[in-house]
Design an enzyme around this catalytic site. Structure first.
Site, PDB file in Angstrom:
ATOM      1  CG  ASP A 169      -1.807   1.225   1.453  1.00  0.00           C
ATOM      2  OD1 ASP A 169      -2.565   1.574   0.475  1.00  0.00           O
ATOM      3  OD2 ASP A 169      -1.465   2.189   2.355  1.00  0.00           O
ATOM      4  CD  GLU A 182      -2.557   2.327  -3.068  1.00  0.00           C
ATOM      5  OE1 GLU A 182      -3.662   3.192  -3.254  1.00  0.00           O
ATOM      6  OE2 GLU A 182      -1.699   2.469  -2.484  1.00  0.00           O
TER       7      GLU A 182
END
Length: 521
Positions: free
Chosen positions: A194, A265
């Site tokens: 993330d 991401e």
């Protein structure tokens, strides 16, 4: 590889059985779609200020979602079906309730250097501390928070309760390797990292600059209006991810079974995204998500030229032996059916599913789910909950399994977010009975993706008109597939022979969208 993103995201509370047990109960649906692996959003112990992305303990499961025994059963059941599990790996920041941060506030070694702390640059006439620089958070406001106990600012590139780690600190990076090993030992097959591009910041703390410095019509408090050369994708960021890749590769070699995977991401242009592949000799991540289709302006996906240029750019910019990936929806944006129109979802599903490489779908994309209407008093997204701002909750409403109460998502009287009212006629079970439904079209595409041509074949891309786009997938000695997509709102007469060479006189329709002029067969 077909990856199902988030599966249930944070549709809480689940049934009394628990979050993981509910996923297990739906694994046959994933098998039916030929899903290879599932990526589950954070389920670790959390203060739940940002949907689980504010972690208080990385090696335990929040009681909200179940137990470690439930997770072990999930791993066993997915393994039976040939499905692998990928988990979110949040290492840019923790919760301010994490024990490491509490010790860092107190100046206890070695935790005193685990987070990014800086002195004030001075004090206002009112005695208020002045932040180290002008860095902003995409969640609004200045990215620094004063801590009275430590008498310093800490950096939070996201919410105030999410202090940033100092990932230049080798001890911090080693902590995350230890955490990674724990979850690999528990059977996960990879991680989705993330907020990767936010990992490392400029050590000189230089101010960032406006994109359009001479414009008077921009909001200077809006993160999107600034260049982020000093807080995004610094060279040290790649070093952090490369270390994780080396660690995972060595782990896989020791096990001697299969390669563990890293998903990244990164919401950035292609030229920046491809850097996270690394090189053939020095690889970084296997799957840095190409996200321009998720973040694109609405009208761009109606353009054949845009699709053509983006496909060619991806296919030609990757290092040798890298695998492309295709992503249309995520838990942070509106769904395709609501960004455009519902029927456009199947058209874009056909587009991505017939391209080479990896496709990542967000739960409900297979049935063309739309955003759910969410009143201000129903919102759960604390970071974007103001009435004047976009709420990510609308794209996170419960999966619409059937037409029973709460769309079959939970037997409780009230789910965490309201079910979209259209569930009574737009749900998985009703679509299974309709041969021309979004779901059955999607299933036909997953079958087609298993053919030797789609796995190993070449790709050619064509702009047939401003709103008609085509690709061909071909392989010597195997079937050739022609994909023709009308991205516009009107029928168009296209002479395929004039545009695409060596076509046979007759083509057999294998898959057609709900509103196509041709039908299957």
């Amino acid at each position: 590889m077909l990856i199902c993103d988030g599966l249930f995201t944070k549709q809480i509370p689940p049934n009394s059985d628990g979050y993981f047990i509910r996923i297990i109960s739906k694994l046959d649906h994933l098998s039916d779609m030929h899903v290879d692996c599932i990526w589950i959003t954070p389920f670790f112990s959390s203060s739940q200020d940002d949907m689980g992305y504010d972690i208080t303990e990385y090696t335990t499961i929040d009681s909200l979602f179940g137990t470690m025994e439930d997770f072990s059963e999930l791993i066993r059941e997915t393994k039976k079906r040939g499905i692998k599990v990928i988990i979110d790996f949040v290492m840019n920041h923790s919760s301010d309730e994490h024990l490491w941060f509490k010790k860092s506030v107190e100046g206890i070694e070695p935790f005193d250097k685990y987070y990014v702390w800086q002195n004030a640059t001075g004090f206002t006439t009112e005695g208020l501390p002045i932040p180290p620089n002008n860095w902003l958070s995409p969640f609004d406001g200045i990215a620094w928070k004063w801590n009275d106990r430590r008498n310093q600012f800490y950096l939070h590139q996201f919410g105030e309760k999410q202090p940033d780690f100092d990932l230049r600190n080798e001890k911090v990076r080693n902590e995350f390797k230890d955490i990674l090993k724990i979850w690999l030992d528990r059977g996960v097959s990879g991680i989705r990292i993330d907020a990767c591009k936010h990992f490392v910041e400029d050590d000189q703390l230089r101010d960032e600059h406006l994109k359009y410095p001479n414009s008077n019509n921009q909001n200077k408090n809006d993160w999107n209006n600034w260049n982020h050369n000093y807080t995004n994708s610094l060279p040290e960021t790649f070093t952090v991810v490369r270390e994780l890749r080396e660690y995972m590769d060595n782990y896989s070699k020791e096990k001697g079974d299969y390669e563990r995977v890293i998903l990244i991401e990164i919401i950035s242009p292609i030229k920046e995204t491809v850097l996270f592949y690394g090189t053939e000799d020095n690889p970084i991540a296997q799957v840095p998500f190409f996200s321009e289709y998720v973040s694109t302006e609405k009208n761009e996906l109606y353009s054949a030229e845009f699709l053509h240029e983006s496909v060619i750019a991806r296919m030609t910019s990757m290092p040798k032996n890298a695998v492309p990936n295709w992503l249309m929806e995520s838990h942070d944006v509106r769904r395709i059916a609501s960004r455009y129109v519902k029927e456009f979802t199947s058209i874009l599903n056909i587009f991505t599913m017939m391209l080479p490489g990896i496709v990542c779908i967000y739960y409900g994309q297979e049935i063309c789910m739309m955003d759910g209407p969410i009143r201000a008093d129903q919102r759960q997204d604390h970071q974007m909950a103001a009435e004047t701002r976009f709420s990510r909750d609308s794209g996170r409403t419960p999966m619409q399994w059937d037409d029973t109460i709460n769309a079959g998502f939970t037997t409780r009287s009230k789910p965490w977010l309201p079910v979209n009212p259209n569930y009574s006629y737009s749900n998985l079970e009703s679509q299974k009975k309709d041969n021309n439904s979004c779901y059955n079209i999607f299933k036909e595409l997953t079958e087609l993706r298993k053919t030797v041509t789609c796995v190993h074949g070449d790709l050619q891309s064509y702009v047939l008109s401003p709103t008609v786009y085509a690709v061909t997938r071909s392989l010597k000695g195997a079937a050739t597939y022609v994909v023709v997509l009308n991205l516009g709102t009107e029928p168009e007469l296209i002479n395929l022979d004039a545009e695409i060479p060596n076509l046979p006189q007759f083509l057999n329709v294998l898959v057609a969208s709900e509103i196509a002029g041709y039908k299957k067969g």
